[in-house]
Design an enzyme around this catalytic site. Structure first.
Site, short mmCIF file in Angstrom:
data_model
loop_
_atom_site.label_atom_id
_atom_site.label_comp_id
_atom_site.label_asym_id
_atom_site.label_seq_id
_atom_site.Cartn_x
_atom_site.Cartn_y
_atom_site.Cartn_z
N ASP A 161 -2.00 -61.63 75.57
CA ASP A 161 -0.56 -60.14 75.64
C ASP A 161 0.39 -60.62 75.67
O ASP A 161 1.08 -60.53 76.41
CB ASP A 161 -0.88 -60.00 77.30
CG ASP A 161 -1.00 -58.85 77.74
OD1 ASP A 161 -0.60 -57.24 76.62
OD2 ASP A 161 -0.34 -58.74 78.21
N CYS A 211 -14.19 -42.16 83.06
CA CYS A 211 -12.76 -42.93 82.58
C CYS A 211 -11.57 -41.80 82.43
O CYS A 211 -10.48 -41.48 82.95
CB CYS A 211 -12.51 -43.62 81.88
SG CYS A 211 -13.30 -43.84 80.27
N CYS A 229 -8.69 -40.58 85.53
CA CYS A 229 -7.13 -40.78 85.41
C CYS A 229 -6.15 -39.68 86.34
O CYS A 229 -6.56 -38.59 86.01
CB CYS A 229 -7.52 -40.58 83.58
SG CYS A 229 -5.41 -40.65 83.76
#
Length: 360
Positions: A142, A202, A206
């Site tokens: 990351d 999903c 949200c």
């Protein structure tokens, strides 16, 4: 080539010994992702994350980022705490429904994952070096312009879910990714197919509707972006949608059916620190700058700084105005921050107090 095949098998075994759930290998051709990435940037979906655009297409070209790279060893490491049981999603959903609770993303409650994965990938590289002698490599997790999900998907660690995170049939999405760029021409693994089907859980769940289409995220609306990446004021129209999520958001993962298979980590690094799975908004708003620095030492949370920490807590407490639990305590805690030297903190505290005034 026979030696390289054996080496690839050995690398995967070493990876498991170091706490990785799986290790896969891919080549460096991500040309199929370039047009989509550019279109995402052109829409401005990266918001204030200028680093997403600053390296151009180098993000999709590993060999330009690290010259000489011909393979990427990709790794995944689960992060659900060791002492959890199988109903972690149920517990998280109950906590999210408690307006006085400070909900911090699960991944951030323990030690900074950057440090954990980088150290273990470095150990993996050192083991490889004992077998091969000096070789070219660079470790990432990351960090830097790396398309982690695209590389992991191509390597066969899983598939890109509609929420844009990597999904795995045996592990859901509750894991970190890390990479080891190398000049070793190791044999590559095959990608796997997508298994999202017609599911839209999903997208539907949200809170800010940041998943604007399957596989497409407008980061400017994402609660993780708003509470972590955004440096200034949180847009007024989004504050009430954030609820009590004060550092990141796990909703798209909590409701993903594949996360019934999410795995617990075997490492103590991701054990919860400082009761962050139980803390209240009032408690965390009360942290002084010294408290914040001490309690986030070695944590990914520290990167947002005390100012944004207080900003986020104020928004959460403003959204607690509709609860009948501890109203007086909440208002008093907010008033204690009303004169904070930061104009950003003062603005969000004032907004929060207004929410409570309107309820009364």
């Amino acid at each position: 080539m026979t030696d390289l095949v054996a080496l690839a098998v050995t690398i995967k075994a070493w990876g498991r010994e170091l706490g990785f759930a799986d290790i896969r290998i891919t080549d460096v051709d991500l040309s199929h992702r370039e047009a989509g990435f550019q279109a995402w940037l052109d829409k401005g979906y990266h918001g204030e994350m200028d680093y997403m655009a600053s390296h151009g297409m180098k993000r999709a070209r590993p060999a330009e980022l690290v010259p000489g790279t011909v393979r990427v060893i990709t790794a995944r490491m689960p992060y659900l705490p060791r002492n959890g049981d199988g109903d972690w999603r149920g517990r998280e959903q109950v906590r999210a429904d408690d307006a006085s609770a400070a909900v911090i993303s699960i991944y951030a409650r323990g030690r900074d994952y950057h440090k954990v994965l980088r150290a273990r990938l470095q150990q993996l590289a050192s083991r490889i070096e004992t077998e091969t002698g000096p070789f070219g490599y660079r470790v990432f997790t990351d960090s830097a312009p790396v398309m982690e999900v695209a590389l992991a998907e191509k390597a066969g660690l899983g598939w890109r879910g509609k929420h844009t995170l990597l999904l795995n049939r045996e592990a859901g999405s509750m894991f970190f990714l890390g990479e080891l760029f190398t000049d070793l021409p190791l044999p590559v693994d095959e990608a796997v197919g997508s298994h999202c089907g017609q599911c839209s859980a999903c997208i539907d769940i949200c809170p800010t509707q940041a998943i604007v289409a399957p596989y497409e995220l407008d980061a400017r609306r994402c609660i993780s972006y708003l509470t972590i990446e955004l440096k200034g004021s949180i847009p007024l129209e989004l504050r009430s949608l954030i609820g009590n999520r004060v550092y990141g958001c796990d909703d798209c993962q909590l409701y993903c059916p594949w996360n019934k298979f999410a795995q617990n980590t075997g490492l103590p690094d991701f054990d919860v620190r400082h009761g962050l799975d139980q803390a209240s908004l009032v408690q965390l708003l009360g942290w002084s700058e010294d408290d914040f620095s001490r309690n986030t030492e070695g944590s990914a949370i520290r990167r947002i700084g005390h100012e944004r920490w207080l900003r986020n807590m104020a928004v959460g407490l403003g959204n607690a105005a509709s609860t009948h639990k501890g109203q007086a305590e909440i208002v008093e805690a907010l008033r204690l921050r009303a004169g904070h030297p930061s104009p950003i903190v003062r603005e969000h505290v004032e907004w929060a107090l207004q929410q409570h005034m309107q309820q009364n």
